[in-house]
Design a protein around this motif. Structure first.
Motif, PDB file in Angstrom:
ATOM      1  N   GLY A  79     -55.101  18.570  23.167  1.00  0.00           N
ATOM      2  CA  GLY A  79     -55.110  18.934  22.320  1.00  0.00           C
ATOM      3  C   GLY A  79     -56.145  18.925  20.945  1.00  0.00           C
ATOM      4  O   GLY A  79     -57.061  18.241  21.619  1.00  0.00           O
ATOM      5  N   THR A  80     -55.927  19.313  20.054  1.00  0.00           N
ATOM      6  CA  THR A  80     -56.021  19.321  19.141  1.00  0.00           C
ATOM      7  C   THR A  80     -55.473  18.037  17.613  1.00  0.00           C
ATOM      8  O   THR A  80     -54.330  17.832  17.690  1.00  0.00           O
ATOM      9  N   TYR A  81     -56.399  17.268  17.212  1.00  0.00           N
ATOM     10  CA  TYR A  81     -56.054  16.346  16.801  1.00  0.00           C
ATOM     11  C   TYR A  81     -55.803  16.590  15.068  1.00  0.00           C
ATOM     12  O   TYR A  81     -58.116  16.107  15.110  1.00  0.00           O
ATOM     13  N   SER A  82     -55.525  15.817  14.099  1.00  0.00           N
ATOM     14  CA  SER A  82     -56.515  16.085  12.536  1.00  0.00           C
ATOM     15  C   SER A  82     -55.738  14.447  11.601  1.00  0.00           C
ATOM     16  O   SER A  82     -54.571  13.421  12.418  1.00  0.00           O
ATOM     17  N   VAL A  83     -56.613  13.986  10.666  1.00  0.00           N
ATOM     18  CA  VAL A  83     -55.621  12.902  10.799  1.00  0.00           C
ATOM     19  C   VAL A  83     -56.244  12.847   8.314  1.00  0.00           C
ATOM     20  O   VAL A  83     -56.844  13.836   8.469  1.00  0.00           O
ATOM     21  N   THR A  84     -55.433  12.799   7.693  1.00  0.00           N
ATOM     22  CA  THR A  84     -55.122  12.493   6.193  1.00  0.00           C
ATOM     23  C   THR A  84     -54.925  10.787   6.280  1.00  0.00           C
ATOM     24  O   THR A  84     -54.760  10.119   6.511  1.00  0.00           O
ATOM     25  N   CYS A  85     -56.241  10.519   5.052  1.00  0.00           N
ATOM     26  CA  CYS A  85     -55.546   9.550   4.104  1.00  0.00           C
ATOM     27  C   CYS A  85     -55.488   9.887   2.593  1.00  0.00           C
ATOM     28  O   CYS A  85     -55.419  10.901   1.653  1.00  0.00           O
ATOM     29  N   THR A  86     -54.758   8.626   2.578  1.00  0.00           N
ATOM     30  CA  THR A  86     -53.515   8.707   1.250  1.00  0.00           C
ATOM     31  C   THR A  86     -53.590   7.761   0.541  1.00  0.00           C
ATOM     32  O   THR A  86     -53.882   6.797   1.037  1.00  0.00           O
ATOM     33  N   LYS A  87     -53.844   7.528  -0.709  1.00  0.00           N
ATOM     34  CA  LYS A  87     -54.693   6.566  -1.796  1.00  0.00           C
ATOM     35  C   LYS A  87     -53.611   6.474  -3.485  1.00  0.00           C
ATOM     36  O   LYS A  87     -54.063   7.766  -3.978  1.00  0.00           O
ATOM     37  N   ASN A  88     -52.812   6.359  -3.781  1.00  0.00           N
ATOM     38  CA  ASN A  88     -52.052   6.166  -4.579  1.00  0.00           C
ATOM     39  C   ASN A  88     -51.462   8.033  -5.324  1.00  0.00           C
ATOM     40  O   ASN A  88     -51.530   8.423  -6.053  1.00  0.00           O
ATOM     41  N   GLY A  89     -50.707   8.182  -4.007  1.00  0.00           N
ATOM     42  CA  GLY A  89     -50.498   9.500  -3.376  1.00  0.00           C
ATOM     43  C   GLY A  89     -51.243  10.958  -3.894  1.00  0.00           C
ATOM     44  O   GLY A  89     -50.720  11.393  -3.629  1.00  0.00           O
TER      45      GLY A  89
END
Length: 265
Positions: A176-186
């Protein structure tokens, strides 16, 4: 020739005449010049001052709201002097991060008199930065039954993979294909570039694995042989646990006993 004073609010008529400095004769009253002065009131501070969101991400907008008296218009400033817009509802997009203070006063639409800067009403908005896009390592091809560990670069916030995982690294066993995000202070970063994991085709078992004649006398030598499809090589093991107990010497003299050997391609 110049007279300075501060009148109160109202309408005033002033007359000016000339007086001879030698004989004290002066312009007749009927001939004096008339100057009419209208002193307008300074608008008071606006009411109902608000901002729709006290914390935003860079690139987002806020709506600044305020109410002035009839025939007056709110004027919005960043700091004391930088006018950013007018109106009872102003949509504004900050261009830098940090804690921003915006102030609003009222201007009379007829006289252009405006609330004194010290009497303006402030609102505060925190503009947060958007985290940088993460990079992912560990993608590639795996064997059936194996796994790949995908690791994201540093995030000073919360990870969120498209699998729902919230750790910095995930272990995957399916293609499969996998991705990621980063969240800080909304504020959430753009999704990482896709990390693609593929699973290689299953390798068939060898079809003629042999341990000599299968029954030998102590002191005799046994030779392990097997045939795999073209492009593949047999690997021998002394147990049936994945990737353990590999035998590298295929011709040897075993002690007395019964032995099970396993071969894979």
């Amino acid at each position: 020739t110049t007279l300075t004073f501060t009148p109160a609010t109202g309408t005033y008529n002033y007359y000016v005449a000339c007086r001879n400095n030698s004989n004290a004769c002066e312009t007749l009253p009927a001939s004096r010049a008339l100057v009419t002065l209208i002193v307008n009131a300074i608008p008071g501070a606006p009411t109902n001052v608000s901002v729709n969101n006290a914390a935003i991400c860079l690139g987002s907008s806020v709506i600044l709201s305020a109410t002035c008296a009839t025939n007056e218009t709110p004027r919005w400033y960043e700091g004391l002097t930088t006018l950013i817009g007018t109106g009872t509802s102003l949509t504004f997009t900050p261009t830098t991060t940090g804690v921003k203070t915006y102030s609003v006063g009222c201007r009379n639409n007829t006289s252009t008199c405006e609330t004194a800067s010290g009497d303006r009403k402030p609102v505060t908005v925190t503009v947060n930065s958007i985290p940088a896009k993460l990079t992912v390592t560990g993608a590639g091809a795996i064997c059936p039954g194996s796994s790949a560990t995908l690791t994201a670069s540093a995030c000073d916030g919360t990870y969120l993979w498209n699998t729902g995982a919230t750790t910095s690294a995930i272990t995957v066993t399916t293609a499969g294909t996998y991705s990621v995000t980063c969240t800080k202070n909304g504020c959430t970063s753009p999704a990482s570039d896709n990390a693609t994991v593929t699973v290689n085709p299953n390798v068939p078992a060898p079809n003629d694995g042999k341990a000599g004649d299968g029954d030998i006398c102590v002191g005799e030598t046994v030779n392990l042989t097997a045939t795999c499809p073209t492009g593949q090589s047999p690997t021998w093991y002394n147990n049936n646990t994945a990737n353990t107990g590999q035998i590298t010497t295929l011709t040897f003299t075993p002690a007395t006993g019964t032995y099970n050997y396993y071969v894979a391609c």
